[in-house]
Design a protein around this motif. Structure first.
Motif, mmCIF file in Angstrom:
data_model
loop_
_atom_site.group_PDB
_atom_site.id
_atom_site.type_symbol
_atom_site.label_atom_id
_atom_site.label_comp_id
_atom_site.label_asym_id
_atom_site.label_seq_id
_atom_site.Cartn_x
_atom_site.Cartn_y
_atom_site.Cartn_z
ATOM 1 N N TYR A 168 0.812 -1.222 0.000
ATOM 2 C CA TYR A 168 0.000 0.000 0.000
ATOM 3 C C TYR A 168 0.846 1.274 0.000
ATOM 4 O O TYR A 168 0.779 2.079 -0.920
ATOM 5 C CB TYR A 168 -0.940 -0.001 1.215
ATOM 6 N N CYS A 169 1.684 1.457 1.016
ATOM 7 C CA CYS A 169 2.400 2.735 1.131
ATOM 8 C C CYS A 169 3.729 2.757 0.381
ATOM 9 O O CYS A 169 4.289 3.830 0.161
ATOM 10 C CB CYS A 169 2.627 3.074 2.597
ATOM 11 N N ARG B 52 6.654 1.723 1.399
ATOM 12 C CA ARG B 52 7.857 1.866 2.221
ATOM 13 C C ARG B 52 8.599 0.532 2.209
ATOM 14 O O ARG B 52 8.065 -0.502 1.850
ATOM 15 C CB ARG B 52 7.501 2.273 3.649
ATOM 16 N N HIS C 124 -1.845 2.969 9.710
ATOM 17 C CA HIS C 124 -2.019 3.088 8.262
ATOM 18 C C HIS C 124 -1.957 1.704 7.640
ATOM 19 O O HIS C 124 -1.713 0.697 8.317
ATOM 20 C CB HIS C 124 -0.954 4.009 7.649
ATOM 21 N N CYS C 125 -2.202 1.652 6.346
ATOM 22 C CA CYS C 125 -2.134 0.407 5.564
ATOM 23 C C CYS C 125 -3.031 -0.671 6.165
ATOM 24 O O CYS C 125 -4.134 -0.390 6.596
ATOM 25 C CB CYS C 125 -0.678 -0.044 5.413
ATOM 26 N N LEU D 230 -2.744 7.056 3.597
ATOM 27 C CA LEU D 230 -1.531 7.154 2.776
ATOM 28 C C LEU D 230 -1.087 8.592 2.508
ATOM 29 O O LEU D 230 -0.107 8.805 1.814
ATOM 30 C CB LEU D 230 -1.740 6.430 1.444
ATOM 31 N N PHE E 157 4.290 10.279 5.010
ATOM 32 C CA PHE E 157 4.328 9.716 3.660
ATOM 33 C C PHE E 157 4.534 10.806 2.613
ATOM 34 O O PHE E 157 5.262 10.604 1.638
ATOM 35 C CB PHE E 157 3.059 8.920 3.370
ATOM 36 N N TYR F 124 8.964 4.221 -2.746
ATOM 37 C CA TYR F 124 8.106 5.259 -3.334
ATOM 38 C C TYR F 124 8.422 5.536 -4.806
ATOM 39 O O TYR F 124 8.158 6.616 -5.318
ATOM 40 C CB TYR F 124 8.203 6.567 -2.529
#
Length: 235
Positions: A51-52, A54, A112-113, A165, A170, A217
């Motif tokens: 998702y993010c 990272r 998150h996520c 996100l 982020f 990213y």
């Protein structure tokens, strides 16, 4: 978020699914070979959170003693368990993803996520080839969508949504990843007047895996490099 091409599942998962009792409430929890499964998911994702985006490695967090990677069910186990007319996707490899720890043990509870998503369903699926066509990025590091429902899932600067996100962390991390690439480009042309050839090479480099891992990213970086490429005046 980016498209994740699913590969062949671990043979142990195939064998376990054939023998498992579909009526069991803990059929996934009881699967014994989660570490090979985790590594399989990480490898196909280039060691980035689904998702993010990272970095995730599957190694143990020195503070919590837990793996830095969670095994995520995109379609929640609590819903897609073979009951009430729903498909049973608890052991479906296509439904499994590697997600980061999502600030699970954070005192700030800035989740998150997967951790924030929990048992909620979302429509943006990273295993679908067109998922990246449904999002775009702002110059300030935000991940955005013209689809209001998807935007609600992603979250905004003022609202966590389902995945959170667009937190400050982020947004800053995405911007920092882009600036690191731009700093390298400035070594070739300090004025920022980069040729199409230089930009294409940079896009290729950023998009590639290095030691099996993607750059954190990287879709944000590629998105903005491609915008610059569309405006380039030098071949």
């Amino acid at each position: 978020m980016r498209y994740i091409q699913k590969n062949q599942e671990p043979s142990s998962l195939t064998q376990y699914r054939k023998a498992a009792d579909p009526k069991s409430k803990t059929v996934f929890d009881d699967y014994p070979d989660k570490e090979p499964l985790r590594q399989s998911l990480l490898k196909e994702q280039g060691y980035l959170c689904c998702y993010c985006l990272r970095r995730v490695t599957g190694s143990l967090d020195p503070l919590t003693g837990k793996p830095d990677t969670r095994i995520e069910h995109w379609s929640p186990q609590s819903i897609y368990n073979g009951e009430k007319g729903k498909a049973d996707l608890r052991l479906s490899y296509r439904n499994l993803l590697a997600a980061c720890h999502g600030n699970e043990d954070s005192e700030s509870k800035d989740y998150h996520c997967d951790v924030l998503k929990g048992n909620q369903e979302i429509i943006l699926n990273p295993t679908q080839k067109n998922c990246e066509t449904k999002i775009y990025y702002s110059t300030s590091g935000e991940i955005c969508s013209k689809n209001p429902q998807i935007q609600q899932e992603l979250g905004t600067v003022t609202s966590k949504g389902i995945l959170n996100l667009n937190s400050q962390t982020f947004r800053e991390n995405r911007s920092a990843a882009l600036m690191a690439t731009i700093d390298k480009l400035k070594q070739q042309a300090p004025t920022g007047n980069w040729s199409s050839a230089i930009l294409k090479k940079a896009i290729q480099t950023v998009s590639q895996r290095h030691n099996n891992a993607h750059l954190e990213y990287f879709p944000y970086v590629v998105f903005h490099l491609e915008k610059r490429l569309s405006r380039a005046k030098i071949p």
